[in-house]
Design a protein around this motif. Structure first.
Motif, PDB file in Angstrom:
ATOM      1  N   SER A  13       0.080  25.691  24.675  1.00 27.21           N
ATOM      2  CA  SER A  13      -0.649  26.737  23.966  1.00 27.21           C
ATOM      3  C   SER A  13      -0.587  28.051  24.731  1.00 27.21           C
ATOM      4  O   SER A  13      -0.705  28.076  25.954  1.00 27.21           O
ATOM      5  CB  SER A  13      -2.121  26.336  23.797  1.00 27.21           C
ATOM      6  OG  SER A  13      -2.838  27.382  23.169  1.00 27.21           O
ATOM      7  N   ARG A  15      -2.797  30.381  23.866  1.00 32.86           N
ATOM      8  CA  ARG A  15      -4.145  30.911  23.600  1.00 32.86           C
ATOM      9  C   ARG A  15      -4.957  30.960  24.895  1.00 32.86           C
ATOM     10  O   ARG A  15      -5.007  29.971  25.635  1.00 32.86           O
ATOM     11  CB  ARG A  15      -4.828  29.976  22.594  1.00 32.86           C
ATOM     12  CG  ARG A  15      -5.885  30.613  21.708  1.00 32.86           C
ATOM     13  CD  ARG A  15      -6.185  29.670  20.558  1.00 32.86           C
ATOM     14  NE  ARG A  15      -6.860  28.452  20.986  1.00 32.86           N
ATOM     15  CZ  ARG A  15      -8.174  28.343  21.122  1.00 32.86           C
ATOM     16  NH1 ARG A  15      -8.950  29.367  20.861  1.00 32.86           N
ATOM     17  NH2 ARG A  15      -8.702  27.195  21.491  1.00 32.86           N
ATOM     18  N   ALA A  17      -8.134  30.859  25.359  1.00 34.64           N
ATOM     19  CA  ALA A  17      -9.235  29.879  25.387  1.00 34.64           C
ATOM     20  C   ALA A  17      -8.750  28.491  24.974  1.00 34.64           C
ATOM     21  O   ALA A  17      -9.515  27.688  24.445  1.00 34.64           O
ATOM     22  CB  ALA A  17     -10.357  30.341  24.461  1.00 34.64           C
ATOM     23  N   SER A  18      -7.497  28.203  25.243  1.00 30.18           N
ATOM     24  CA  SER A  18      -6.896  26.928  24.824  1.00 30.18           C
ATOM     25  C   SER A  18      -7.648  25.707  25.354  1.00 30.18           C
ATOM     26  O   SER A  18      -7.928  25.613  26.556  1.00 30.18           O
ATOM     27  CB  SER A  18      -5.454  26.890  25.340  1.00 30.18           C
ATOM     28  OG  SER A  18      -4.963  25.572  25.354  1.00 30.18           O
ATOM     29  N   ALA A  19      -7.926  24.778  24.430  1.00 29.88           N
ATOM     30  CA  ALA A  19      -8.567  23.524  24.841  1.00 29.88           C
ATOM     31  C   ALA A  19      -7.590  22.690  25.675  1.00 29.88           C
ATOM     32  O   ALA A  19      -7.990  22.030  26.646  1.00 29.88           O
ATOM     33  CB  ALA A  19      -9.016  22.740  23.607  1.00 29.88           C
ATOM     34  N   PRO A  80      -0.983  21.881  21.294  1.00 33.96           N
ATOM     35  CA  PRO A  80      -1.646  21.881  19.986  1.00 33.96           C
ATOM     36  C   PRO A  80      -0.643  21.576  18.881  1.00 33.96           C
ATOM     37  O   PRO A  80       0.576  21.588  19.120  1.00 33.96           O
ATOM     38  CB  PRO A  80      -2.149  23.319  19.849  1.00 33.96           C
ATOM     39  CG  PRO A  80      -1.332  24.146  20.769  1.00 33.96           C
ATOM     40  CD  PRO A  80      -0.770  23.234  21.820  1.00 33.96           C
ATOM     41  N   GLU A  81      -1.163  21.279  17.718  1.00 31.37           N
ATOM     42  CA  GLU A  81      -0.297  21.127  16.543  1.00 31.37           C
ATOM     43  C   GLU A  81      -0.368  22.411  15.728  1.00 31.37           C
ATOM     44  O   GLU A  81      -1.453  22.915  15.443  1.00 31.37           O
ATOM     45  CB  GLU A  81      -0.769  19.946  15.692  1.00 31.37           C
ATOM     46  CG  GLU A  81       0.048  19.781  14.411  1.00 31.37           C
ATOM     47  CD  GLU A  81      -0.227  18.446  13.738  1.00 31.37           C
ATOM     48  OE1 GLU A  81      -0.322  17.432  14.453  1.00 31.37           O
ATOM     49  OE2 GLU A  81      -0.354  18.433  12.501  1.00 31.37           O
ATOM     50  N   TYR A  82       0.799  22.956  15.381  1.00 30.89           N
ATOM     51  CA  TYR A  82       0.878  24.109  14.488  1.00 30.89           C
ATOM     52  C   TYR A  82       1.715  23.691  13.278  1.00 30.89           C
ATOM     53  O   TYR A  82       2.874  23.291  13.447  1.00 30.89           O
ATOM     54  CB  TYR A  82       1.554  25.308  15.171  1.00 30.89           C
ATOM     55  CG  TYR A  82       0.696  26.083  16.161  1.00 30.89           C
ATOM     56  CD1 TYR A  82      -0.621  25.737  16.426  1.00 30.89           C
ATOM     57  CD2 TYR A  82       1.226  27.172  16.824  1.00 30.89           C
ATOM     58  CE1 TYR A  82      -1.388  26.464  17.325  1.00 30.89           C
ATOM     59  CE2 TYR A  82       0.462  27.906  17.728  1.00 30.89           C
ATOM     60  CZ  TYR A  82      -0.841  27.541  17.979  1.00 30.89           C
ATOM     61  OH  TYR A  82      -1.601  28.263  18.876  1.00 30.89           O
ATOM     62  N   ALA A  83       1.126  23.802  12.101  1.00 32.34           N
ATOM     63  CA  ALA A  83       1.842  23.508  10.854  1.00 32.34           C
ATOM     64  C   ALA A  83       2.568  22.167  10.924  1.00 32.34           C
ATOM     65  O   ALA A  83       3.741  22.050  10.577  1.00 32.34           O
ATOM     66  CB  ALA A  83       2.821  24.641  10.542  1.00 32.34           C
ATOM     67  N   GLY A  84       1.850  21.167  11.414  1.00 37.39           N
ATOM     68  CA  GLY A  84       2.388  19.803  11.434  1.00 37.39           C
ATOM     69  C   GLY A  84       3.380  19.534  12.538  1.00 37.39           C
ATOM     70  O   GLY A  84       3.947  18.430  12.601  1.00 37.39           O
ATOM     71  N   GLY A 119      -3.523  16.490  15.002  1.00 36.70           N
ATOM     72  CA  GLY A 119      -2.563  16.576  16.113  1.00 36.70           C
ATOM     73  C   GLY A 119      -1.474  15.515  16.133  1.00 36.70           C
ATOM     74  O   GLY A 119      -0.633  15.529  17.049  1.00 36.70           O
TER      75      GLY A 119
HETATM   76  C1  LIG Z   1      -1.095  28.629  13.272  1.00 33.34           C
HETATM   77  C2  LIG Z   1      -1.899  27.365  13.426  1.00 33.34           C
HETATM   78  C3  LIG Z   1      -1.505  26.216  12.772  1.00 33.34           C
HETATM   79  C4  LIG Z   1      -2.229  25.035  12.931  1.00 33.34           C
HETATM   80  N1  LIG Z   1      -1.790  23.909  12.297  1.00 33.34           N
HETATM   81  C5  LIG Z   1      -2.427  22.742  12.524  1.00 33.34           C
HETATM   82  C6  LIG Z   1      -1.942  21.529  11.946  1.00 33.34           C
HETATM   83  O1  LIG Z   1      -0.954  21.498  11.220  1.00 33.34           O
HETATM   84  N2  LIG Z   1      -2.596  20.375  12.227  1.00 33.34           N
HETATM   85  C7  LIG Z   1      -3.678  20.337  13.045  1.00 33.34           C
HETATM   86  O2  LIG Z   1      -4.207  19.251  13.291  1.00 33.34           O
HETATM   87  N3  LIG Z   1      -4.192  21.474  13.595  1.00 33.34           N
HETATM   88  C8  LIG Z   1      -3.571  22.661  13.375  1.00 33.34           C
HETATM   89  N4  LIG Z   1      -4.046  23.819  13.953  1.00 33.34           N
HETATM   90  C9  LIG Z   1      -5.215  23.745  14.830  1.00 33.34           C
HETATM   91  C10 LIG Z   1      -4.810  23.701  16.300  1.00 33.34           C
HETATM   92  O3  LIG Z   1      -3.910  22.649  16.564  1.00 33.34           O
HETATM   93  C11 LIG Z   1      -6.056  23.526  17.137  1.00 33.34           C
HETATM   94  O4  LIG Z   1      -6.867  24.661  16.937  1.00 33.34           O
HETATM   95  C12 LIG Z   1      -5.792  23.316  18.605  1.00 33.34           C
HETATM   96  O5  LIG Z   1      -6.966  22.967  19.249  1.00 33.34           O
HETATM   97  C13 LIG Z   1      -5.328  24.554  19.306  1.00 33.34           C
HETATM   98  O6  LIG Z   1      -5.004  24.194  20.636  1.00 33.34           O
HETATM   99  P1  LIG Z   1      -5.435  25.088  21.870  1.00 33.34           P
HETATM  100  O7  LIG Z   1      -6.933  25.153  21.835  1.00 33.34           O
HETATM  101  O8  LIG Z   1      -4.905  24.351  23.073  1.00 33.34           O
HETATM  102  O9  LIG Z   1      -4.798  26.440  21.691  1.00 33.34           O
HETATM  103  C14 LIG Z   1      -3.374  25.023  13.766  1.00 33.34           C
HETATM  104  C15 LIG Z   1      -3.772  26.194  14.426  1.00 33.34           C
HETATM  105  C16 LIG Z   1      -3.054  27.360  14.258  1.00 33.34           C
HETATM  106  C17 LIG Z   1      -3.465  28.600  15.006  1.00 33.34           C
END
Ligand SMILES: Cc1cc2nc3c(=O)[nH]c(=O)nc-3n(C[C@H](O)[C@H](O)[C@H](O)COP(=O)(O)O)c2cc1C
Length: 182
Positions: A13, A15, A17-19, A80-84, A119
């Motif tokens: 990530s 971000r 404030a990333s978890a 993290p997961e973004y868009a699957g 995730g």
């Molecule tokens: C652009 C975007 C797309 C995301 N798509 C998904 C997703 O497809 N599935 C999911 O479970 N979470 C999704 N999320 C949520 C993030 O995975 C979640 O907020 C995660 O905790 C972020 O990790 P971080 O805190 O380490 O940055 C999405 C978040 C963003 C910003």
């Protein structure tokens, strides 16, 4: 006494404030004796992957990344997961490792900090990519340890005891694997 087991921690990530980054930042304070951790912090600075640039001399940050991987006994990811799938910046980091030999045979694991039902697409994609790279997945170290933002303290590390104990177990599993293969 044997050398400590070194674990490179890579958050996927960007971000602030990333978890996931908070989870990995916590590792230093919960690592069992004999485990040394290092948090990789230059994900967002890596150049965009281009095979034309995957040649000698490598871009300095890529050489730095590969050197850190080579020096570590194991790598622990948290993405993290973004868009699957995986975030582009993290896939970019992984793409930079394809042309090197550092990941081949490297013991790896990943932590999932999303709650149950979230995730899984990221984990599945990461497993696929790490398979292509020829890494050795430490199955006993794969864990889901949900970390809500309310369980992250002012210092940016996890405050939840259950999380912290779970992370110690993950690091112990990595330590056992590395020690057994020395
Ligand atoms: C652009 C975007 C797309 C995301 N798509 C998904 C997703 O497809 N599935 C999911 O479970 N979470 C999704 N999320 C949520 C993030 O995975 C979640 O907020 C995660 O905790 C972020 O990790 P971080 O805190 O380490 O940055 C999405 C978040 C963003 C910003």
């Amino acid at each position: 006494m044997s050398d400590p087991v070194s674990v490179l921690l890579v958050s996927g990530s960007t971000r602030s404030a990333s978890a996931g980054a908070a989870a990995l930042r916590t590792a230093a304070s919960v690592a069992p004796d004999g485990v040394r951790t290092e948090l990789y912090q230059r994900l967002a600075e890596l150049p965009v992957f281009n095979p034309d640039h995957d040649v000698d001399p490598l871009p300095p940050l890529v050489a730095d990344l590969r050197g850190r991987i080579a020096a570590a006994d194991a790598v622990l990811f948290c993405a993290p997961e973004y868009a699957g799938s995986l975030p582009g910046a993290f896939k970019n980091l992984l793409d930079w490792t394809v042309g090197g030999e550092e990941m081949y045979g490297k013991p790896v694991a990943w932590l999932t900090v999303a709650p149950e039902g979230r995730g899984d697409g990221a984990s599945a994609t990461l497993a696929t990519v790490l398979g292509y790279l020829g890494t050795v997945v430490i199955e006993p170290a794969l864990a889901r340890l949900p970390l809500p933002s309310t369980a992250i303290g002012a210092d940016g590390t996890a405050t939840d005891d259950q999380f912290r104990a779970g992370l110690t177990e993950v690091l112990r599993a990595i330590q056992r694997h590395v020690a057994a293969s020395r």
